[in-house]
Structure formats: C-alpha cells, structure tokens
Design a protein around this motif. Structure first.
Motif, mmCIF file in Angstrom:
data_model
loop_
_atom_site.group_PDB
_atom_site.id
_atom_site.type_symbol
_atom_site.label_atom_id
_atom_site.label_comp_id
_atom_site.label_asym_id
_atom_site.label_seq_id
_atom_site.Cartn_x
_atom_site.Cartn_y
_atom_site.Cartn_z
ATOM 1 N N ALA A 167 -2.585 5.456 -4.673
ATOM 2 C CA ALA A 167 -2.109 5.768 -3.325
ATOM 3 C C ALA A 167 -3.256 5.668 -2.325
ATOM 4 N N ARG A 168 -2.950 5.113 -1.140
ATOM 5 C CA ARG A 168 -3.957 4.981 -0.088
ATOM 6 C C ARG A 168 -3.939 6.150 0.882
ATOM 7 N N GLY A 169 -2.861 6.919 0.866
ATOM 8 C CA GLY A 169 -2.758 8.050 1.770
ATOM 9 C C GLY A 169 -1.899 9.143 1.173
ATOM 10 N N TYR A 170 -2.105 10.369 1.646
ATOM 11 C CA TYR A 170 -1.350 11.511 1.111
ATOM 12 C C TYR A 170 -1.060 12.487 2.248
ATOM 13 N N LEU A 171 0.209 12.611 2.593
ATOM 14 C CA LEU A 171 0.650 13.573 3.599
ATOM 15 C C LEU A 171 1.585 14.580 2.956
ATOM 16 N N VAL A 172 1.526 15.785 3.449
ATOM 17 C CA VAL A 172 2.401 16.843 2.950
ATOM 18 C C VAL A 172 3.647 16.918 3.831
ATOM 19 N N LYS A 173 4.807 17.070 3.213
ATOM 20 C CA LYS A 173 6.035 17.210 3.979
ATOM 21 C C LYS A 173 5.895 18.410 4.908
ATOM 22 N N GLY A 174 6.299 18.243 6.109
ATOM 23 C CA GLY A 174 6.044 19.231 7.146
ATOM 24 C C GLY A 174 5.123 18.654 8.193
ATOM 25 N N GLU A 206 4.053 12.281 14.599
ATOM 26 C CA GLU A 206 2.822 11.594 14.985
ATOM 27 C C GLU A 206 1.917 11.370 13.786
ATOM 28 N N GLN A 207 1.791 12.399 12.925
ATOM 29 C CA GLN A 207 0.985 12.251 11.723
ATOM 30 C C GLN A 207 1.552 11.171 10.807
ATOM 31 N N LYS A 252 0.851 -1.183 0.000
ATOM 32 C CA LYS A 252 0.000 0.000 0.000
ATOM 33 C C LYS A 252 0.893 1.241 0.000
ATOM 34 N N VAL A 253 0.477 2.256 -0.724
ATOM 35 C CA VAL A 253 1.305 3.443 -0.932
ATOM 36 C C VAL A 253 0.824 4.618 -0.094
ATOM 37 N N LEU A 254 1.757 5.192 0.656
ATOM 38 C CA LEU A 254 1.514 6.431 1.393
ATOM 39 C C LEU A 254 2.416 7.496 0.801
ATOM 40 N N VAL A 255 1.825 8.520 0.218
ATOM 41 C CA VAL A 255 2.595 9.608 -0.378
ATOM 42 C C VAL A 255 3.020 10.596 0.703
ATOM 43 N N LEU A 256 4.284 10.999 0.638
ATOM 44 C CA LEU A 256 4.803 12.067 1.490
ATOM 45 C C LEU A 256 5.472 13.059 0.555
ATOM 46 N N SER A 257 4.785 14.147 0.262
ATOM 47 C CA SER A 257 5.226 15.048 -0.799
ATOM 48 C C SER A 257 5.168 16.500 -0.361
ATOM 49 N N SER A 258 5.961 17.317 -1.023
ATOM 50 C CA SER A 258 5.918 18.757 -0.761
ATOM 51 C C SER A 258 4.787 19.415 -1.539
ATOM 52 N N ALA A 259 4.218 18.689 -2.525
ATOM 53 C CA ALA A 259 3.131 19.232 -3.345
ATOM 54 C C ALA A 259 1.793 18.961 -2.681
ATOM 55 N N ASP A 260 0.988 20.016 -2.496
ATOM 56 C CA ASP A 260 -0.340 19.812 -1.916
ATOM 57 C C ASP A 260 -1.425 20.434 -2.782
ATOM 58 N N ASP A 261 -1.114 20.666 -4.074
ATOM 59 C CA ASP A 261 -2.132 21.217 -4.967
ATOM 60 C C ASP A 261 -3.120 20.121 -5.355
ATOM 61 N N ASP A 262 -4.283 20.529 -5.802
ATOM 62 C CA ASP A 262 -5.363 19.585 -6.098
ATOM 63 C C ASP A 262 -4.964 18.556 -7.143
ATOM 64 N N THR A 263 -4.263 18.985 -8.175
ATOM 65 C CA THR A 263 -3.887 18.066 -9.247
ATOM 66 C C THR A 263 -2.974 16.968 -8.735
ATOM 67 N N ALA A 264 -1.996 17.322 -7.923
ATOM 68 C CA ALA A 264 -1.054 16.336 -7.392
ATOM 69 C C ALA A 264 -1.760 15.314 -6.512
ATOM 70 N N ALA A 316 -7.708 4.618 4.397
ATOM 71 C CA ALA A 316 -7.146 5.761 3.680
ATOM 72 C C ALA A 316 -7.004 6.952 4.621
ATOM 73 N N ILE A 317 -6.042 7.809 4.315
ATOM 74 C CA ILE A 317 -5.796 8.957 5.174
ATOM 75 C C ILE A 317 -5.184 10.083 4.353
ATOM 76 N N VAL A 318 -5.526 11.315 4.696
ATOM 77 C CA VAL A 318 -4.892 12.481 4.096
ATOM 78 C C VAL A 318 -4.480 13.427 5.207
ATOM 79 N N GLY A 319 -3.494 14.268 4.904
ATOM 80 C CA GLY A 319 -3.008 15.211 5.897
ATOM 81 C C GLY A 319 -3.998 16.319 6.187
ATOM 82 N N ARG A 320 -3.750 17.014 7.283
ATOM 83 C CA ARG A 320 -4.660 18.076 7.708
ATOM 84 C C ARG A 320 -4.779 19.177 6.662
ATOM 85 N N ALA A 321 -3.687 19.424 5.943
ATOM 86 C CA ALA A 321 -3.673 20.525 4.982
ATOM 87 C C ALA A 321 -4.649 20.319 3.835
ATOM 88 N N ILE A 322 -4.984 19.067 3.522
ATOM 89 C CA ILE A 322 -5.867 18.811 2.385
ATOM 90 C C ILE A 322 -7.157 18.091 2.774
#
Length: 253
Positions: free
Chosen positions: A121-128, A132-133, A100-112, A146-152
C-alpha cells in the motif's frame, strides 16, 4: 492558491491550476459497505480531476475490476474479505502492477498499518478522515508518493523503521503454505515435500494449489521464479534444471 500535503518531513504543493489541467485520475472503490463507497465516490467526484471507474464489495470483485480497468488508484478496506486482511493488496499488485493502493480502514493499530504498507500500500487513511484528506490521499498516491492519515502520522516513521525481521514477501500465505513454498522454491517435488513435512501427498497437493492461487501463478515453474526472485529457497537447487530453464540461464542457486 495551493494545498500542501505532507509525508514525514517532506511536503508537496498542488497548485489549483495544475490540478485542473492534469489528466483524470482513474479510481476503483472497494469496500463491503455501500454507504462508504457512496461517500468516497461523492467526495472524489465533487473534487474534480478524478474518474471512478467502478466499485467492488468482495475480494474477487476487487481483483476482477482491477484487472478489467487497471485504475491509477485502488481505494480499499483490506478487511473486505478472507483469507487475510492484506491478501487483497498483494493480489492487486499481481494483476495490475500500475495500480497504486490507498487503504481506507477503520483499523489504525500498528500491526494493521505495518502489514498494509509491507504488502504494498502507498497510503493509509483511517475511516473518519474528511473529504479533503481523502481527495489529497488519492492525488498523492496517484503521483507515486506516500501518505498516511493524521491519526498515525506521528508514529509512522517508527513503524516502518522499527527493528525486526524482514517482512515475508508473500503475506497472503499461511504459515503452512509458506513451508510448502520454501520447498517449492528449492526445487523439491510434492512427494519430497510430503516426506519432509510428514504429511499426506493429497494434503501437500491441496496446499500447493492454494499457494499457486494466492500467488497468481499458473504452474510450478512460475512459482519457482517468483519465489526465488523474492529471496526464498536460497541454497542448492535440488530440482530438474532442464525442467526449469530459469535456473540455468540466470545461474542463480
């Protein structure tokens, strides 16, 4: 004591005692920056219950290490390399469907975000995100959720439900490669595809080879099976049915 994780309107409780008794979650780290990989490894190992089986800094490294270890979770920055930001996600699913794929990226735009989720991908977190997150993200994804970061999180439902065409099943392909795959799925030969597109046979041969490599298939028959199962090449099959028994046995057209 327990911790709650949320996705949309749902929440999951992770009792501390259950985590301690659970089997180790195997994780592969993939990021071009050694400092990021070091931080992620330290955060996961400090939390316990996680075993980092390896690291990778290139797309080829990700694929090789995933095939070797078949980890429960891949933590990856999709921008790790060419040819496309989400190409690595699609290729991982081919070599290790259980990962299962968890993305950890600096990009948090809608397209990405949308592209990564559509790629599998099963999850998407923004670097930063804090440690704990990150740990929570790995555990949630490993559990099949599935999980996404607070920013999105606030806009995520709108992203995945937004109106628009169905996402292309193989986002790693270029527009020209998609034209070729559609015709392969319909059973057309290289010569016919070259005539259809008004291109040289050598150009088509090169594109066919690129399509096979990106799809992770060995030959035309496998490409046809994969493409037709994904809904491509609908309509009359113009190829040799004796050459591709998949067509005959399933009765698909």
């Amino acid at each position: 004591m327990s911790h709650a994780t949320g996705f949309g309107s749902t929440a999951r409780l992770w009792p501390v005692e259950d985590r301690a008794a659970a089997p180790l979650t195997t994780v592969l780290l993939a990021d071009p920056q050694p400092s990021v990989r070091h931080w992620v490894r330290a955060a996961l190992e400090d939390a316990g219950g996680v075993y980092v089986v390896g690291e990778a800094a290139t797309v080829n490294g990700v694929i090789a290490e995933t095939a070797r270890h078949r980890p429960d979770v891949l933590v990856v920055d999709p921008q790790i390399g060419a040819p496309g930001p989400v190409d690595v996600i699609g290729r991982v699913s081919l070599v290790s469907p259980v990962t299962k794929v968890l993305v950890l990226s600096s990009a948090d735009d809608d397209t990405a975000v949308r592209s990564a989720i559509h790629a599998g991908a099963r999850g998407y977190l923004v670097k930063g995100a804090d440690a704990e997150q990150l740990v929570r993200g790995v555990r949630v994804v490993a559990a099949g959720e599935a999980i996404v970061g607070r920013a999105i999180a606030a806009r995520f439902s709108a992203l995945v439900r937004s109106a628009g065409p169905e996402p292309y099943p193989f986002p790693q392909l270029t527009a020209r490669e998609r034209e070729v795959l559609e015709r392969i799925a319909a059973g057309r030969s290289n010569a016919v595809i070259a005539r259809d597109l008004g291109l040289a046979s050598k150009t088509i041969s090169n594109r066919v080879s690129a399509v096979f490599a990106k799809l992770g298939v060995a030959d035309r028959a496998q490409a046809i099976v994969l493409a037709r199962d994904a809904g491509l090449g609908r309509g009359e099959f113009t190829g040799d049915r004796e050459q591709f028994p998949y067509r005959r046995e399933t009765g698909r057209t």
